[in-house]
Write a protein that holds these residues in place. Structure first.
Motif, PDB file in Angstrom:
ATOM      1  N   VAL A 200      -4.614  12.726   1.051  1.00 47.31           N
ATOM      2  CA  VAL A 200      -3.445  12.723   1.933  1.00 47.31           C
ATOM      3  C   VAL A 200      -2.998  11.295   2.226  1.00 47.31           C
ATOM      4  O   VAL A 200      -1.804  10.975   2.153  1.00 47.31           O
ATOM      5  CB  VAL A 200      -3.754  13.482   3.241  1.00 47.31           C
ATOM      6  CG1 VAL A 200      -2.620  13.287   4.256  1.00 47.31           C
ATOM      7  CG2 VAL A 200      -3.949  14.973   2.951  1.00 47.31           C
ATOM      8  N   ASP A 201      -3.941  10.424   2.542  1.00 47.38           N
ATOM      9  CA  ASP A 201      -3.593   9.030   2.839  1.00 47.38           C
ATOM     10  C   ASP A 201      -2.922   8.357   1.640  1.00 47.38           C
ATOM     11  O   ASP A 201      -1.948   7.603   1.801  1.00 47.38           O
ATOM     12  CB  ASP A 201      -4.849   8.241   3.215  1.00 47.38           C
ATOM     13  CG  ASP A 201      -5.438   8.683   4.549  1.00 47.38           C
ATOM     14  OD1 ASP A 201      -4.738   9.379   5.306  1.00 47.38           O
ATOM     15  OD2 ASP A 201      -6.602   8.339   4.823  1.00 47.38           O
ATOM     16  N   LYS A 202      -3.428   8.627   0.441  1.00 52.75           N
ATOM     17  CA  LYS A 202      -2.843   8.022  -0.753  1.00 52.75           C
ATOM     18  C   LYS A 202      -1.411   8.498  -0.970  1.00 52.75           C
ATOM     19  O   LYS A 202      -0.502   7.699  -1.242  1.00 52.75           O
ATOM     20  CB  LYS A 202      -3.701   8.334  -1.978  1.00 52.75           C
ATOM     21  CG  LYS A 202      -5.049   7.630  -1.995  1.00 52.75           C
ATOM     22  CD  LYS A 202      -5.864   8.027  -3.207  1.00 52.75           C
ATOM     23  CE  LYS A 202      -7.218   7.323  -3.205  1.00 52.75           C
ATOM     24  NZ  LYS A 202      -8.069   7.711  -4.355  1.00 52.75           N
ATOM     25  N   LEU A 203      -1.205   9.802  -0.850  1.00 53.28           N
ATOM     26  CA  LEU A 203       0.129  10.354  -1.082  1.00 53.28           C
ATOM     27  C   LEU A 203       1.119   9.862  -0.027  1.00 53.28           C
ATOM     28  O   LEU A 203       2.272   9.546  -0.340  1.00 53.28           O
ATOM     29  CB  LEU A 203       0.065  11.878  -1.097  1.00 53.28           C
ATOM     30  CG  LEU A 203      -0.708  12.484  -2.271  1.00 53.28           C
ATOM     31  CD1 LEU A 203      -0.970  13.973  -2.032  1.00 53.28           C
ATOM     32  CD2 LEU A 203       0.039  12.288  -3.580  1.00 53.28           C
ATOM     33  N   ARG A 212      -1.994  19.136   4.468  1.00 52.29           N
ATOM     34  CA  ARG A 212      -3.178  19.687   3.817  1.00 52.29           C
ATOM     35  C   ARG A 212      -3.570  20.968   4.547  1.00 52.29           C
ATOM     36  O   ARG A 212      -3.718  20.975   5.778  1.00 52.29           O
ATOM     37  CB  ARG A 212      -4.341  18.696   3.830  1.00 52.29           C
ATOM     38  CG  ARG A 212      -5.518  19.152   2.977  1.00 52.29           C
ATOM     39  CD  ARG A 212      -6.489  18.035   2.701  1.00 52.29           C
ATOM     40  NE  ARG A 212      -7.359  18.383   1.571  1.00 52.29           N
ATOM     41  CZ  ARG A 212      -8.035  17.493   0.857  1.00 52.29           C
ATOM     42  NH1 ARG A 212      -7.945  16.195   1.148  1.00 52.29           N
ATOM     43  NH2 ARG A 212      -8.777  17.881  -0.159  1.00 52.29           N
ATOM     44  N   VAL A 213      -3.736  22.051   3.782  1.00 51.24           N
ATOM     45  CA  VAL A 213      -4.022  23.349   4.385  1.00 51.24           C
ATOM     46  C   VAL A 213      -5.059  24.095   3.553  1.00 51.24           C
ATOM     47  O   VAL A 213      -5.325  23.760   2.393  1.00 51.24           O
ATOM     48  CB  VAL A 213      -2.752  24.225   4.491  1.00 51.24           C
ATOM     49  CG1 VAL A 213      -1.719  23.583   5.398  1.00 51.24           C
ATOM     50  CG2 VAL A 213      -2.158  24.521   3.120  1.00 51.24           C
ATOM     51  N   HIS A 231      11.590  19.689   6.804  1.00 55.93           N
ATOM     52  CA  HIS A 231      11.364  18.269   7.086  1.00 55.93           C
ATOM     53  C   HIS A 231      12.656  17.471   6.919  1.00 55.93           C
ATOM     54  O   HIS A 231      13.387  17.640   5.933  1.00 55.93           O
ATOM     55  CB  HIS A 231      10.280  17.717   6.163  1.00 55.93           C
ATOM     56  CG  HIS A 231       9.844  16.339   6.514  1.00 55.93           C
ATOM     57  ND1 HIS A 231       9.142  16.048   7.662  1.00 55.93           N
ATOM     58  CD2 HIS A 231      10.023  15.146   5.887  1.00 55.93           C
ATOM     59  CE1 HIS A 231       8.895  14.752   7.723  1.00 55.93           C
ATOM     60  NE2 HIS A 231       9.421  14.182   6.664  1.00 55.93           N
ATOM     61  N   GLY A 232      12.934  16.594   7.876  1.00 54.17           N
ATOM     62  CA  GLY A 232      14.225  15.933   7.914  1.00 54.17           C
ATOM     63  C   GLY A 232      14.344  14.638   7.139  1.00 54.17           C
ATOM     64  O   GLY A 232      15.456  14.194   6.847  1.00 54.17           O
ATOM     65  N   GLU A 233      13.215  14.004   6.797  1.00 54.81           N
ATOM     66  CA  GLU A 233      13.293  12.722   6.101  1.00 54.81           C
ATOM     67  C   GLU A 233      13.636  12.910   4.627  1.00 54.81           C
ATOM     68  O   GLU A 233      13.273  13.914   4.016  1.00 54.81           O
ATOM     69  CB  GLU A 233      11.966  11.985   6.218  1.00 54.81           C
ATOM     70  CG  GLU A 233      11.610  11.524   7.616  1.00 54.81           C
ATOM     71  CD  GLU A 233      10.293  10.785   7.626  1.00 54.81           C
ATOM     72  OE1 GLU A 233      10.310   9.543   7.575  1.00 54.81           O
ATOM     73  OE2 GLU A 233       9.235  11.452   7.660  1.00 54.81           O
ATOM     74  N   ALA A 234      14.300  11.918   4.065  1.00 56.87           N
ATOM     75  CA  ALA A 234      14.670  11.949   2.650  1.00 56.87           C
ATOM     76  C   ALA A 234      13.492  11.482   1.811  1.00 56.87           C
ATOM     77  O   ALA A 234      13.466  10.355   1.305  1.00 56.87           O
ATOM     78  CB  ALA A 234      15.895  11.090   2.399  1.00 56.87           C
ATOM     79  N   LYS A 235      12.508  12.343   1.684  1.00 56.34           N
ATOM     80  CA  LYS A 235      11.338  12.034   0.881  1.00 56.34           C
ATOM     81  C   LYS A 235      10.785  13.328   0.280  1.00 56.34           C
ATOM     82  O   LYS A 235      11.007  14.414   0.830  1.00 56.34           O
ATOM     83  CB  LYS A 235      10.262  11.339   1.708  1.00 56.34           C
ATOM     84  CG  LYS A 235       9.802  12.075   2.943  1.00 56.34           C
ATOM     85  CD  LYS A 235       8.615  11.388   3.640  1.00 56.34           C
ATOM     86  CE  LYS A 235       8.898   9.981   4.057  1.00 56.34           C
ATOM     87  NZ  LYS A 235       7.749   9.367   4.791  1.00 56.34           N
ATOM     88  N   PRO A 236      10.104  13.248  -0.853  1.00 50.10           N
ATOM     89  CA  PRO A 236       9.523  14.453  -1.460  1.00 50.10           C
ATOM     90  C   PRO A 236       8.385  14.987  -0.590  1.00 50.10           C
ATOM     91  O   PRO A 236       7.812  14.262   0.237  1.00 50.10           O
ATOM     92  CB  PRO A 236       9.020  13.955  -2.811  1.00 50.10           C
ATOM     93  CG  PRO A 236       8.795  12.488  -2.617  1.00 50.10           C
ATOM     94  CD  PRO A 236       9.816  12.031  -1.631  1.00 50.10           C
ATOM     95  N   ARG A 237       8.033  16.259  -0.810  1.00 45.70           N
ATOM     96  CA  ARG A 237       7.064  16.936   0.027  1.00 45.70           C
ATOM     97  C   ARG A 237       5.887  17.407  -0.830  1.00 45.70           C
ATOM     98  O   ARG A 237       6.072  17.915  -1.942  1.00 45.70           O
ATOM     99  CB  ARG A 237       7.706  18.145   0.718  1.00 45.70           C
ATOM    100  CG  ARG A 237       8.861  17.728   1.650  1.00 45.70           C
ATOM    101  CD  ARG A 237      10.213  17.853   0.967  1.00 45.70           C
ATOM    102  NE  ARG A 237      11.225  17.020   1.626  1.00 45.70           N
ATOM    103  CZ  ARG A 237      11.945  17.392   2.657  1.00 45.70           C
ATOM    104  NH1 ARG A 237      11.810  18.614   3.126  1.00 45.70           N
ATOM    105  NH2 ARG A 237      12.804  16.570   3.193  1.00 45.70           N
ATOM    106  N   MET A 238       4.691  17.265  -0.312  1.00 47.90           N
ATOM    107  CA  MET A 238       3.476  17.680  -1.023  1.00 47.90           C
ATOM    108  C   MET A 238       2.626  18.551  -0.114  1.00 47.90           C
ATOM    109  O   MET A 238       2.397  18.208   1.057  1.00 47.90           O
ATOM    110  CB  MET A 238       2.664  16.457  -1.452  1.00 47.90           C
ATOM    111  CG  MET A 238       1.403  16.779  -2.254  1.00 47.90           C
ATOM    112  SD  MET A 238       1.733  17.130  -4.000  1.00 47.90           S
ATOM    113  CE  MET A 238       2.149  15.478  -4.590  1.00 47.90           C
ATOM    114  N   ILE A 239       2.175  19.671  -0.654  1.00 46.16           N
ATOM    115  CA  ILE A 239       1.211  20.529   0.033  1.00 46.16           C
ATOM    116  C   ILE A 239      -0.101  20.446  -0.730  1.00 46.16           C
ATOM    117  O   ILE A 239      -0.164  20.802  -1.914  1.00 46.16           O
ATOM    118  CB  ILE A 239       1.704  21.986   0.099  1.00 46.16           C
ATOM    119  CG1 ILE A 239       3.019  22.069   0.889  1.00 46.16           C
ATOM    120  CG2 ILE A 239       0.632  22.882   0.730  1.00 46.16           C
ATOM    121  CD1 ILE A 239       3.691  23.435   0.818  1.00 46.16           C
TER     122      ILE A 239
END
Length: 281
Positions: A200-203, A212-213, A231-239
């Motif tokens: 998570v920290d790296k991503l 992380r779930v 999510h409101g920020e202009a950034k990609p999302r990772m689960i």
């Protein structure tokens, strides 16, 4: 949403159970398959297809659809199981899994299978393809999203980290990536082959919105998808989804883990029975 909510429509838990059952039935046809991975990722696929994604079962190539890219092509049995549950592939084709001329080859092939957006086999490529597709959709002013699934073993690939960096650079908020952390790859436990923690920290350091779930906790997975989409920020999302190989079939959950779990001929029906027993109230 993927499909209209109809009276008496299956719950997400039932969808996940049906995906697992479809995968087991296909595995029985060939007597083999990456069944442990299919069982571990079924809940994520249920939420993706029946809670998050927009698609038309009768028109898999609909331009407005959300795309699902299967980077880990050996998980094809899992995606076929979801596509059958979604009505994109007829249930009758279960019996053709892995045969010559089948639309359901062992590894995902976009040219063969409705709903399969990329061909798999060589690992580490799905997120890079997702970046290209996401850029194209942005240029078209499309509201469609790219969902992509990859395995923790693919974190060994340099191309994956190039794509992680590129997606953040281009602010691709239309990408939702899921990494299946089942801690198993062909040569052994993933974390022993090439350590990737603290993931998570790296991503986050690369510029992603990360959650992380427990990937086998439906409520947690639903919450993660909802948060990613909102999510409101202009950034990609990772689960980051921590999963248990063989989930839903107790004797496979407890079996010594390896990349390709051996299932004996008589065990397929035992697995189906165990899955059905676990579904009882």
């Amino acid at each position: 949403m993927a499909t209209p909510t109809l009276p008496n429509a299956p719950t997400l838990a039932q969808r996940g159970r049906n995906i697992r059952r479809n995968a087991l039935l296909m595995g029985e046809v060939q007597g083999q398959g990456y069944i442990a991975q299919a069982l571990d990722i079924a809940d994520v696929l249920a939420v993706a297809y029946f809670h998050a994604m927009r698609f038309r079962a009768e028109d898999p190539a609909w331009e407005g659809r959300d795309r699902f890219l299967l980077s880990n092509g050996h998980y094809a049995i899992a995606l076929y199981a979801a596509l059958i549950e979604a009505g994109i592939i007829p249930e009758a084709e279960l019996e053709t899994y892995g045969f010559d001329e089948s639309r359901l080859p062992m590894s995902g092939m976009a040219s063969y299978t409705p709903g399969m957006e990329m061909s798999g086999g060589s690992l580490g490529l799905g997120l890079g393809i997702a970046v290209g597709m996401a850029l194209g959709l942005k240029r078209k002013n499309s509201a469609a999203r790219i969902f992509t699934l990859f395995s923790d073993g693919e974190l060994d690939e340099g191309s994956k980290w190039e794509a992680i960096m590129s997606a953040a650079h281009h602010k691709l908020d239309n990408i939702i990536a899921i990494v299946d952390v089942n801690n198993q790859q062909a040569d052994g436990p993933s974390k022993q082959m090439l350590g990737f923690e603290p993931l998570v920290d790296k991503l986050e350091a690369f510029g992603w919105f990360v959650q992380r779930v427990d990937g086998n906790d439906l409520d947690a997975v639903v919450g993660a998808f909802d948060a990613a989409m909102a999510h409101g920020e202009a950034k990609p999302r990772m689960i980051v989804a921590d999963t248990l190989m063989g989930k839903g079939v107790p004797f496979l959950e407890q079996r010594e883990k390896n990349h390709f779990i051996r299932v004996e001929p008589h065990e397929w029906q035992l697995a189906l029975s165990a899955l059905d027993a676990g579904d009882q109230p």
